[in-house]
Structure formats: C-alpha cells, structure tokens
Design a protein around this motif. Structure first.
Motif, PDB file in Angstrom:
ATOM      1  N   ALA A  35     -16.026  35.495 -29.134  1.00  0.00           N
ATOM      2  CA  ALA A  35     -15.848  34.757 -27.885  1.00  0.00           C
ATOM      3  C   ALA A  35     -15.106  33.446 -28.126  1.00  0.00           C
ATOM      4  CB  ALA A  35     -17.205  34.503 -27.234  1.00  0.00           C
ATOM      5  N   ALA A  36     -15.409  32.832 -29.258  1.00  0.00           N
ATOM      6  CA  ALA A  36     -14.774  31.564 -29.594  1.00  0.00           C
ATOM      7  C   ALA A  36     -13.301  31.741 -29.949  1.00  0.00           C
ATOM      8  CB  ALA A  36     -15.517  30.911 -30.754  1.00  0.00           C
ATOM      9  N   CYS A  37     -12.911  32.978 -30.220  1.00  0.00           N
ATOM     10  CA  CYS A  37     -11.537  33.273 -30.652  1.00  0.00           C
ATOM     11  C   CYS A  37     -10.604  33.571 -29.493  1.00  0.00           C
ATOM     12  CB  CYS A  37     -11.530  34.480 -31.578  1.00  0.00           C
ATOM     13  SG  CYS A  37     -11.805  34.060 -33.291  1.00  0.00           S
ATOM     14  N   VAL A  38     -11.181  33.820 -28.326  1.00  0.00           N
ATOM     15  CA  VAL A  38     -10.368  34.239 -27.185  1.00  0.00           C
ATOM     16  C   VAL A  38     -10.281  33.073 -26.198  1.00  0.00           C
ATOM     17  CG1 VAL A  38     -10.250  35.786 -25.217  1.00  0.00           C
ATOM     18  CG2 VAL A  38     -10.930  36.671 -27.455  1.00  0.00           C
ATOM     19  N   SER A  39      -9.063  32.624 -25.997  1.00  0.00           N
ATOM     20  CA  SER A  39      -8.865  31.413 -25.210  1.00  0.00           C
ATOM     21  C   SER A  39      -8.609  31.710 -23.747  1.00  0.00           C
ATOM     22  CB  SER A  39      -7.692  30.635 -25.783  1.00  0.00           C
ATOM     23  OG  SER A  39      -6.533  31.424 -25.670  1.00  0.00           O
ATOM     24  N   LEU A  40      -9.427  32.547 -23.151  1.00  0.00           N
ATOM     25  CA  LEU A  40      -9.287  32.812 -21.719  1.00  0.00           C
ATOM     26  C   LEU A  40     -10.500  32.236 -21.000  1.00  0.00           C
ATOM     27  CD1 LEU A  40      -8.040  36.523 -21.431  1.00  0.00           C
ATOM     28  CD2 LEU A  40      -6.699  34.418 -21.331  1.00  0.00           C
ATOM     29  N   GLU A  41     -10.268  31.710 -19.798  1.00  0.00           N
ATOM     30  CA  GLU A  41     -11.376  31.272 -18.967  1.00  0.00           C
ATOM     31  C   GLU A  41     -12.173  32.511 -18.532  1.00  0.00           C
ATOM     32  OE1 GLU A  41     -11.770  28.050 -18.696  1.00  0.00           O
ATOM     33  OE2 GLU A  41      -9.875  27.804 -19.778  1.00  0.00           O
ATOM     34  N   PRO A  42     -13.445  32.335 -18.240  1.00  0.00           N
ATOM     35  CA  PRO A  42     -14.271  33.479 -17.823  1.00  0.00           C
ATOM     36  C   PRO A  42     -13.656  34.274 -16.678  1.00  0.00           C
ATOM     37  CG  PRO A  42     -15.657  31.566 -18.196  1.00  0.00           C
ATOM     38  CD  PRO A  42     -14.234  31.099 -18.348  1.00  0.00           C
ATOM     39  N   ASP A  43     -13.083  33.579 -15.701  1.00  0.00           N
ATOM     40  CA  ASP A  43     -12.509  34.311 -14.565  1.00  0.00           C
ATOM     41  C   ASP A  43     -11.238  35.048 -14.969  1.00  0.00           C
ATOM     42  OD1 ASP A  43     -11.316  31.710 -14.847  1.00  0.00           O
ATOM     43  OD2 ASP A  43     -10.217  32.130 -13.002  1.00  0.00           O
ATOM     44  N   GLU A  44     -10.495  34.474 -15.910  1.00  0.00           N
ATOM     45  CA  GLU A  44      -9.302  35.165 -16.407  1.00  0.00           C
ATOM     46  C   GLU A  44      -9.698  36.427 -17.172  1.00  0.00           C
ATOM     47  OE1 GLU A  44      -6.024  31.681 -17.194  1.00  0.00           O
ATOM     48  OE2 GLU A  44      -7.621  31.912 -18.677  1.00  0.00           O
ATOM     49  N   ALA A  45     -10.720  36.279 -18.003  1.00  0.00           N
ATOM     50  CA  ALA A  45     -11.206  37.434 -18.752  1.00  0.00           C
ATOM     51  C   ALA A  45     -11.665  38.530 -17.805  1.00  0.00           C
ATOM     52  CB  ALA A  45     -12.337  37.020 -19.687  1.00  0.00           C
ATOM     53  N   ALA A  46     -12.329  38.124 -16.738  1.00  0.00           N
ATOM     54  CA  ALA A  46     -12.819  39.099 -15.763  1.00  0.00           C
ATOM     55  C   ALA A  46     -11.662  39.814 -15.078  1.00  0.00           C
ATOM     56  CB  ALA A  46     -13.701  38.404 -14.730  1.00  0.00           C
ATOM     57  N   THR A  47     -10.625  39.046 -14.735  1.00  0.00           N
ATOM     58  CA  THR A  47      -9.444  39.643 -14.105  1.00  0.00           C
ATOM     59  C   THR A  47      -8.760  40.617 -15.055  1.00  0.00           C
ATOM     60  OG1 THR A  47      -9.095  37.616 -12.838  1.00  0.00           O
ATOM     61  CG2 THR A  47      -7.237  39.134 -13.013  1.00  0.00           C
ATOM     62  N   LEU A  48      -8.596  40.175 -16.285  1.00  0.00           N
ATOM     63  CA  LEU A  48      -7.959  41.025 -17.296  1.00  0.00           C
ATOM     64  C   LEU A  48      -8.737  42.326 -17.452  1.00  0.00           C
ATOM     65  CD1 LEU A  48      -5.898  41.527 -19.468  1.00  0.00           C
ATOM     66  CD2 LEU A  48      -7.195  40.080 -21.038  1.00  0.00           C
ATOM     67  N   TYR A  49     -10.050  42.177 -17.574  1.00  0.00           N
ATOM     68  CA  TYR A  49     -10.939  43.338 -17.718  1.00  0.00           C
ATOM     69  C   TYR A  49     -10.713  44.332 -16.582  1.00  0.00           C
ATOM     70  CZ  TYR A  49     -15.424  45.807 -18.319  1.00  0.00           C
ATOM     71  OH  TYR A  49     -16.394  46.755 -18.504  1.00  0.00           O
ATOM     72  N   LYS A  50     -10.687  43.814 -15.360  1.00  0.00           N
ATOM     73  CA  LYS A  50     -10.539  44.671 -14.191  1.00  0.00           C
ATOM     74  C   LYS A  50      -9.177  45.370 -14.168  1.00  0.00           C
ATOM     75  CE  LYS A  50     -12.197  42.220 -10.959  1.00  0.00           C
ATOM     76  NZ  LYS A  50     -12.198  41.301  -9.807  1.00  0.00           N
ATOM     77  N   LEU A  51      -8.139  44.620 -14.495  1.00  0.00           N
ATOM     78  CA  LEU A  51      -6.793  45.198 -14.474  1.00  0.00           C
ATOM     79  C   LEU A  51      -6.644  46.278 -15.539  1.00  0.00           C
ATOM     80  CD1 LEU A  51      -4.609  42.017 -13.848  1.00  0.00           C
ATOM     81  CD2 LEU A  51      -5.056  43.904 -12.262  1.00  0.00           C
ATOM     82  N   LEU A  52      -7.220  46.036 -16.698  1.00  0.00           N
ATOM     83  CA  LEU A  52      -7.118  47.027 -17.774  1.00  0.00           C
ATOM     84  C   LEU A  52      -7.822  48.319 -17.377  1.00  0.00           C
ATOM     85  CD1 LEU A  52      -7.737  44.721 -20.884  1.00  0.00           C
ATOM     86  CD2 LEU A  52      -5.582  45.825 -20.220  1.00  0.00           C
TER      87      LEU A  52
END
Lengths: 141, 141
Positions: free
Chosen positions: A117-134
């Motif tokens: 988690a510390a290695c990924v520089s995305l905000e929680p909402d960005e991560a959520a968006t990315l997750y959904k799009l993938l």
DNA sequence: CTATAATTAATTGTGTCCAATTTAATAAAG
DNA sequence: CTTTATTAAATTGGACACAATTAATTATAG
C-alpha cells in the motif's frame, strides 16, 4: 496517411502492460521474504481464503490455464505449502489443499498488502476508480 | 486476525495483472495477421515512429531490459523487419534500424488499433481516466 | 598513460504464459 | 452396454520477463 493511432503513447494497452509488470516488480522484495513468486502468491491467496479448491476453479479465479497452473502448483507442493490429489468422486479433478505449513505462511503474508500500500501512490478514490475500470475491461471476456 | 487485505478481490494488483494478459490475448488474432507477437509489435511501434533507435533507448521506452529485448530484436532481424548494428561512434551501443520491409508493414499494422478499439468496451472518457491513472501509477518508479 | 570505474549488450537460469495436443476419466447417445 | 462426446490435467513448444552474471567498450582518476 495518419499513423498517430500506432504511436506507443496513444495506446491504452501499453501502460496497462507496463503497469502490471511494474507492480509485480514492486511486490518482489516483499514476496522474496516469504519465498513466493507473484503467481504463487495469488494462488496462495485463493487457498488462504478457501483452504481447498480444484485446479479448475483456481484457474477460473486466476484466469490461468492448466499449462500455467500445473507447474505453479507442483512448485507449491514441493515447498510443502499445498497437497495435490485427485478427487475420488471424479478422478479428472485435481484437488489442491492447504497444508499446515501453507496455512502458517498466511500470517507472514498478511504483511505484504500493508507494505505494498505504501508503494502505490494513488489516492483511495483513484484506486477505487482504477479498480472499477479494470474490472469493466475484464468483464466482457 | 483480519485477513481481508489478503483476499484476491481486494487487490488492485490482480485485475491489473489479469487485464494486461487479457488485452494482449485480444490483440493476438489481429497481430497474427501481420505475424507479430505483442512484444514485437510494441517494439515495431517505436521503430515506425523513429525509424532508428539504440537498444538502450528502446528498452527505456518499453521498460524492458536487454535480457528480454535481445531475443526480440534478433527475431525481428530474422524476419527482415529491422537491421541490428553496432554504433561505430560507440561500439557498446546497438543501433536498430527499420528496413524497407519493416516500413512496409506499417500500413497493415495501422489497422490493428482500429480493430482493437472495437474490442474494448470503455467509453472514451473512461479510457482517458484509465490511461491517466495507469501513467500515474507508472510515474513514480 | 594506466588502472579502475562505468556503461551497454549478451548470456544464463528460473518461472511464467499460452496455444495446441495428448491422456485419462466421465457423461451422453443410440 | 458400447460408441462417441465432453471434460479436466498434463505435456509440449515457443516466446517472453527478469535477476544476476559476463564480456566488451568507453570514460575517468590518479
């Protein structure tokens, strides 16, 4: 003729491909500590959650076929993390079961997602968006 | 102890990994028509844009090292699509140059992105968001 | 100038990935 | 019940992907 669509920078596929490799690479130091490759790690994830699965089901969850899975599972068996046995009810099926040693690894593995988690520089909402799009991209296979 | 963070469905890495393989798989039928693998295709993309690059620069653009690139470039040379030669100014460098045959392939390849676009079920704005997020993830390497 | 350091490709070894085929077991059809 | 079809794993062959090492070349320090 306009060849812009052929430029690397205009591809969606390329950052996807590069990103996937990059993330696996960032996992490596953490996975080295528990002596797992990335593929072995995601296979163990399914086993930590279900304790026992058929090779077929595991392949569906990981979207990998037997050509990939067979050597991975043999490796995990070698390490004493899983047992491989035919299902007596239907000998076509290979049943993979977590061993006590495989179960024991779970505690150490639990630290991996924290460290990542510390290695990924995305905000929680960005991560959520990315997750959904993938998953949307994956959806219509 | 709560192991939710270890569940496959809670990973961002997994859909990324699965998606990358899925997209490459969807490229395959189109790339088969021009007899290129995905890795060969993205290498050719750089060459179609620049005509001539060093192996080092190509590796930086594709984020691949010589261990991966060397056999790919030898394959492209075998197919007559590129030339491989040392830079006389600095013999450490390998200069890769598009051949006429490699250049000729560009026209056929131009159809690949069109065909792929139809395979990806994302709205333009979604694709743009995904693109941005992936590059953000890649950025801080 | 020469010994050392740095840079770049190539090589080696391990581990995926996947398409295609093979083998074994079970199910379905006639 | 037997032939045929289906299903699941394993195998095979080709192509990455990467860490680590090696080899060759160039740059740098003393």
């Amino acid at each position: 003729m306009n060849y812009d669509a052929l430029k690397l920078e205009n591809q969606l596929c390329f950052p996807l491909y590069a990103c996937a490799r990059e993330i696996v690479k960032r996992y490596k130091p953490f996975l080295d500590e528990i002596d797992l490759t990335y593929t072995q790690y995601i296979a163990m994830m399914v086993l930590w959650e279900h304790r026992q699965v058929t090779s077929k089901l595991l392949g569906e969850k990981l979207r990998l076929d037997s050509g990939t899975l067979t050597p991975v599972l043999k490796k995990l068996e070698e390490k004493g993390l899983v047992d491989r046995a035919r299902d007596p009810q239907d000998e076509r099926n290979l049943v993979v079961t977590l061993t006590p040693r495989g179960e024991a690894l779970r505690t150490a593995a639990a630290r991996v997602p924290e460290q990542m988690a510390a290695c990924v520089s995305l905000e929680p909402d960005e991560a959520a968006t990315l997750y959904k799009l993938l998953y949307k991209l994956l959806g219509n296979n």
